[in-house]
Scaffold this active site. Structure first.
Site, PDB file in Angstrom:
ATOM      1  N   SER A 114      12.814 -14.665  -5.483  1.00 56.06           N
ATOM      2  CA  SER A 114      12.071 -13.473  -5.860  1.00 56.06           C
ATOM      3  C   SER A 114      11.646 -13.571  -7.324  1.00 56.06           C
ATOM      4  O   SER A 114      10.862 -14.433  -7.677  1.00 56.06           O
ATOM      5  CB  SER A 114      12.894 -12.222  -5.571  1.00 56.06           C
ATOM      6  N   LYS A 166       5.204  14.753  -8.356  1.00 55.61           N
ATOM      7  CA  LYS A 166       6.095  14.451  -9.481  1.00 55.61           C
ATOM      8  C   LYS A 166       7.487  14.055  -9.032  1.00 55.61           C
ATOM      9  O   LYS A 166       8.171  13.279  -9.724  1.00 55.61           O
ATOM     10  CB  LYS A 166       6.186  15.668 -10.417  1.00 55.61           C
TER      11      LYS A 166
END
Length: 293
Positions: A114, A166
């Protein structure tokens, strides 16, 4: 002015000692096939979960600007980590490679997956052990939904926000389909950045890399067959390969900075580095180039 015999004797002995040291050191270096300053290779280690890029970039800068360093070996033993620190180290390696003043060769340890592979792909050459775990070209985001637990213990979450999205990823309630779509778009964009970085670094087409970018983990031998790795070998093989590339004759000298580490760093590298899927729980959205089983 009359000189004291004792002082003269001390000065003469000190001078002889310096000359002896220089002669001995020069003989040893020349006998090994290198010059005084032309046979050094820097070794930079990237180990454990990648959470910060500062120290690694400082090392790369120091060795890049050193006239006595012929090449840099990156020893990567990491399952990856944060997207941004992985990208920052990648960019630094890419700049060094493009400047052409220093050759950067990667030696993969137990795991270089990764974010670890992301960084490796920017180097001039990649060497992996046959059993190295690498690849894992993908992005992961792990969020917890603790709504059921809070209901059982009688805890109610109160959120005051100024924007509809949010509190996307909040652990206090179930995620809405439109919120999942927003996060998936983020994931897809960062995944594309990973694919483009590997394609640029390895000289492969994006379509070729995309076909390998499903998060799969490969052994070093498999990765070589797929074009993700150049050579099979250990760290010592990497040192010799690097010396051959830059024209060092004989055995090169390895220069390595002493790491500043804390107990927390040790535990993080040993524990989380060995068990990449085991992470500390967190609240909020966080994107990772991290191998996870």
């Amino acid at each position: 002015m009359k000189r004291h015999p004792l002082i003269v004797g001390v000065i003469v002995l000190a001078g002889l000692a310096v000359l002896y040291f220089i002669a001995t050191y020069s003989s040893a270096v020349i006998g090994s096939g290198g010059g005084l300053l032309d046979d050094r290779i820097a070794l930079v280690r990237i180990e454990g979960v990648i959470l910060d890029s500062t120290e690694t970039i400082e090392e790369l800068h120091r060795y890049k600007d050193s006239s006595g360093i012929r090449a840099i070996i990156l020893r990567i033993n990491s399952p990856g980590g944060g997207v941004v620190p992985s990208q920052e180290i990648y960019e630094e390696v890419r700049k060094i490679r493009e400047e052409g003043k220093k050759t950067v060769v990667v030696s993969m340890g137990t795991v270089a997956a990764s974010g670890g592979y992301y960084i490796a792909s920017a180097s001039n050459r990649i060497v992996a052990n046959p059993g190295t775990l690498t690849g894992s070209i993908g992005v992961i985001m792990e969020l917890a939904n603790m709504e059921g637990l809070f209901k059982k213990i009688g805890v109610e979450s109160v959120v005051i926000k100024s924007g509809r999205n949010k509190d996307v990823g909040s652990p206090f309630r179930k995620m809405l389909p439109e919120e999942r779509a927003i996060l998936q778009q983020l994931m897809d964009d960062v995944h594309t950045q990973f694919i483009q970085a590997v394609a640029d670094g390895r000289g492969l087409t994006e379509d070729r890399v995309r076909g390998l970018a499903d998060g799969s983990v490969f052994t070093g031998r498999q990765a070589k067959e797929l074009g993700l790795v150049d050579e099979i070998g250990n760290l010592q093989d990497t040192v010799q390969l690097t010396a051959d590339i830059v024209g060092i004759k004989g055995k090169p000298r390895i220069v390595e900075s002493r790491k500043r580490g804390s107990l927390l760093d040790l535990l993080r590298n040993e524990f989380l580095g060995g068990l990449p899927s085991m992470q500390l729980p967190q609240v909020g959205v966080s994107l990772k180039y991290l191998m996870s089983f």
